[in-house]
Design an enzyme around this catalytic site. Structure first.
Site, mmCIF file in Angstrom:
data_model
loop_
_atom_site.group_PDB
_atom_site.id
_atom_site.type_symbol
_atom_site.label_atom_id
_atom_site.label_comp_id
_atom_site.label_asym_id
_atom_site.label_seq_id
_atom_site.Cartn_x
_atom_site.Cartn_y
_atom_site.Cartn_z
ATOM 1 N N PHE A 181 25.142 17.563 73.454
ATOM 2 C CA PHE A 181 23.785 18.020 73.807
ATOM 3 C C PHE A 181 23.802 18.980 74.997
ATOM 4 O O PHE A 181 22.842 19.063 75.752
ATOM 5 C CB PHE A 181 22.861 16.835 74.098
ATOM 6 N N ARG A 182 24.945 19.661 75.199
ATOM 7 C CA ARG A 182 25.130 20.608 76.309
ATOM 8 C C ARG A 182 25.071 19.926 77.683
ATOM 9 O O ARG A 182 24.855 20.581 78.711
ATOM 10 C CB ARG A 182 24.116 21.760 76.234
ATOM 11 N N LEU A 183 25.278 18.615 77.711
ATOM 12 C CA LEU A 183 25.352 17.881 78.975
ATOM 13 C C LEU A 183 26.818 17.823 79.404
ATOM 14 O O LEU A 183 27.470 16.788 79.360
ATOM 15 C CB LEU A 183 24.750 16.480 78.815
#
Length: 203
Positions: A181-183
């Site tokens: 999740f692009r974390l």
């Protein structure tokens, strides 16, 4: 696969050179052909930035070494502005390492030792290429290579005086691990009072 990997303060090596060595060796084992490929960014005295891909030839707790023509554009920029940055991007593993610091020349003895273990064709190419200079065409380069190949027939190829190594002395590292999740995980190491301080950055 990359989304399942994590980078945590508790498990990261307290020394950035140790953390780099761990990741680098993991990529060597994985068979990624361009593990040693790195982007080198330099800037002129008036702040004009240039970036190119070079190959890492050695590293230890002093710094990261690469070799080049001392008459090249990168060398000219380094001579006027010793601040520089390196970037390793290993797409297959979802990892990136950024390193910033000061660049200095390696010793002449170190450059000589490395030059003598290069493949002979690469040694001749160091003579043939007037790196970063404008040339009239490909034939000019090929003719110079043929000239030096003939000149050094049956004898040791000498190292050009204008060829040698540079070492980047790190002051800052960032280790980046791709996350779901692009974390992403981003840990930095900053040198303060001869100690490495680890901090986490938001992705």
């Amino acid at each position: 696969m990359s989304g399942k990997l994590t980078l945590r303060e508790k498990t990261a090596d307290p020394n950035p050179f140790g953390q780099f060595k761990k990741w680098y060796e993991e990529h060597l084992i994985s068979g990624i052909a361009t593990t040693e490929s790195m982007t080198l960014a330099t800037a002129s005295l008036d702040g004009k930035v240039s970036a190119r891909t070079v190959l890492l030839k050695d590293f230890n707790e002093t710094g990261f070494v690469f070799y080049t023509n001392y008459k090249s554009k990168k060398s000219s920029q380094i001579s006027s502005n010793s601040n520089a940055a390196l970037l390793f991007y290993w797409f297959e593993a979802g990892r990136q390492v950024r390193i910033e610091g000061i660049i200095e020349k390696v010793s002449e003895a170190e450059s000589e030792a490395y030059f003598q273990i290069r493949p002979r064709d690469s040694q001749l190419a160091a003579w043939a290429s007037e790196q970063s200079s404008v040339i009239p065409g490909r034939s000019h380069l090929d003719d110079r290579y043929k000239f030096y190949k003939k000149k050094y027939t049956d004898k040791k190829v000498e190292k050009p005086r204008y060829w040698g190594g540079f070492r980047l002395l790190p002051e800052w590292f960032e280790f980046w691990q791709d996350g779901e999740f692009r974390l992403h995980d981003r840990l930095t190491y900053t040198k303060r009072d001869d100690k490495w301080i680890i901090e986490r950055l938001a992705p």
